[in-house]
Structures are given as structure tokens and as C-alpha cells.
Write a protein that holds these residues in place. Sequence first.
Motif, short mmCIF file in Angstrom:
data_model
loop_
_atom_site.label_atom_id
_atom_site.label_comp_id
_atom_site.label_asym_id
_atom_site.label_seq_id
_atom_site.Cartn_x
_atom_site.Cartn_y
_atom_site.Cartn_z
N GLU A 131 0.86 -1.19 0.00
CA GLU A 131 0.00 0.00 0.00
C GLU A 131 0.90 1.25 0.00
N PHE A 169 2.71 1.51 -3.33
CA PHE A 169 1.80 2.01 -4.36
C PHE A 169 1.74 3.54 -4.33
N LEU A 170 1.58 4.09 -3.12
CA LEU A 170 1.46 5.54 -3.01
C LEU A 170 2.78 6.24 -3.39
N LEU A 207 5.23 5.04 -5.42
CA LEU A 207 5.49 4.89 -6.86
C LEU A 207 4.57 5.77 -7.70
N THR A 208 3.32 5.88 -7.28
CA THR A 208 2.39 6.71 -8.04
C THR A 208 2.76 8.18 -7.89
N SER A 267 8.63 4.25 -12.80
CA SER A 267 7.98 2.96 -12.87
C SER A 267 8.67 1.91 -12.00
N LEU A 308 6.01 -0.52 -10.33
CA LEU A 308 4.58 -0.31 -10.13
C LEU A 308 3.78 -1.52 -10.65
N SER A 309 4.23 -2.11 -11.75
CA SER A 309 3.55 -3.31 -12.26
C SER A 309 3.52 -4.43 -11.23
N VAL A 332 0.88 -3.48 -8.54
CA VAL A 332 -0.53 -3.51 -8.90
C VAL A 332 -1.01 -4.90 -9.30
N MET A 344 -3.10 -6.55 -6.88
CA MET A 344 -4.49 -6.09 -6.75
C MET A 344 -5.44 -6.84 -7.66
N PRO A 351 -7.95 -3.45 -4.08
CA PRO A 351 -6.83 -2.76 -3.45
C PRO A 351 -6.58 -3.20 -2.00
N LEU A 361 -3.31 -4.96 -0.93
CA LEU A 361 -2.02 -4.27 -0.85
C LEU A 361 -1.48 -4.15 0.57
#
Lengths: 154, 154
Positions: free
Chosen positions: A34, A37-38, A40-41, A46, A63-64, A67, A70, A78, A81
Motif C-alpha cells: 500500500e 503504491f502511493l 510509486l504513483t 515505474s 509499479l507493475s 498492482v 491487486m 486494493p 495491498l
Amino acid sequence: MIGQKVKEILLENEEYFLVSADNVATLQDTNSLEHAFLVLTNIGYSRIPVVDRKEKLVGSVSLSMVVEVMIDTESINPDKLSEVLVSDVMDKDVKSLKQPFEIEKILNLLVDANFVPVVDDDGVFKGIVTRKEILKSVNHLAHEIESRYALQTK
Amino acid sequence: MIGQKVKEILLENEEYFLVSADNVATLQDTNSLEHAFLVLTNIGYSRIPVVDRKEKLVGSVSLSMVVEVMIDTESINPDKLSEVLVSDVMDKDVKSLKQPFEIEKILNLLVDANFVPVVDDDGVFKGIVTRKEILKSVNHLAHEIESRYALQTK
């Protein structure tokens, strides 16, 4: 083997090769996906390096990879995560460089990766060398070599 | 300017420069981000070209751009993906190449992008040139130039 004059020109920008650890976003192996994810976004890269709590390089995560966790058959969930750690999904087979840099090794590793992590003798993460900086040096080489030297067929 | 002999060596692998459209995953501008998410996660690339229904190149989209839409203050909400189209988030400012390739332009564009799309005179997407293939040519150049030529200071 790369010739001496080519090496010299490629290494003229060497001081810019290392993006120092202070300027590189990283994740810790114990972070949840989790959090990953935050991060990397937010940074928009990437893939970033993963370190342990002693700052030693232990892998990289994209990131792949995050995700993918998920994806629950065809729906997107989500909640998963928070249950998985970076160390569970990261790529542990990360090739790294040490200083002083060998340009031959850099060029080789960057064929397959967007960046190569740099570590010291203890494996502590010092930064990255990116395709972007090396491609700047390559541009420099391509433009300079025939203006500095006359090339005669051997 | 890039000298003639350097160009010749760099272009010796030119036949491999173009990864043809048949082998490149793309999205359509009218696809939902839910579809984009599944495609991008499935192929494992962080960014892919976007075409319209006439196969014309109209942009590129990254996994980051897609997942950003899911971030709802601090929670992650995948439901939003079905409400937004690729054309709503894609990067429309995509620089492209035409054939025959100019190596100078390729080297320049690849400093800032992992791949450069190739289009024909009508803007139809023909494929991509990747950093990977160009870095192979650069390796070839770096290794070859001083074994083929004697370099004498001008």
C-alpha cells in the motif's frame, strides 16, 4: 574492448553519472505494498530501488509488480495491498555497480535496465546510474569523436 | 553534427531499430482506464502508445497515469477506472520519428523517453524505436570504432 579514446570521451561527463542516494526515491523491504503504491504513483517512476533498514540494496520494485497483487481474477481489489510486503514481490536479482565506474559494464547493464544501482563495498546503496545520463554521454561521443580525431582505416 | 563514420557504425544494426507495430501493445484513446490498467499490468511495460480507431498515433499512456486516477485522497478506489477514458489522461505531446531514420534525432529523443513511436506520412503508427536497441548499437560503436580506425588528433 572499448578503446581508450572512446572511453575518455564517454567519461568526460562522469561527474553527472551518479544520481546520489539523497535524490533517489527508495522503498524499504518491510514496507507494505500500500505504501509502495502511493510512493510509486506519487513520484511517477515505474521502478525504484529497495533497501533494508541498514540502507543495503536488496532489490528493486516496479509499479507493475505492486498492482499485479491487486488483480483478483478479473476484478481489482486494493485491500490486498496492505497484506503484502515489498520483499514479497520485489526483484531480488538486481545487478549493481561500484565506483570507480567501468564504462563497459555500465553500457552493458543499461541495455536491459532503465537504471543501475550503485553500492559501496558493504553493499550500501549510494545512488543510481540512469540511461538518461549515459545517453547524454553517448550523444557527446557521437558528436565529438570525428571533430577531434581524423579516422583512418586500419 | 555526427560524423559520417560514426553514423555508419551506429546504423549497421538499423534493421533491428524498428519494433514493428504488430509486436507492440497499444491502447485506443476510447478504451476505459479499467481496460488500460489490465493491459499495462499484463504486459509489464510502464508506458505504451495510444492510437485512434484509424491506427493514427495520438499519445502515450503510463501505468502511473492510470493508477493516479484510483487515488482518492488517501484511499484507493478502483471503481473510478471504468468512468475515465485513456484520452482523458494520456500524454498528447508525443514526439515521433519517420523512416528513413536520422540517428541524430533518435539519440536526442531517447535521452528523455524510453521509446520513440514511428509513424508514416499519414501519422499511422508503425512501431517504436527503443533505448534497448539503440544502446546495443552504441555498444557496437564503442567497441568497433577504435578497432576499425586509427584515431589521430586533428
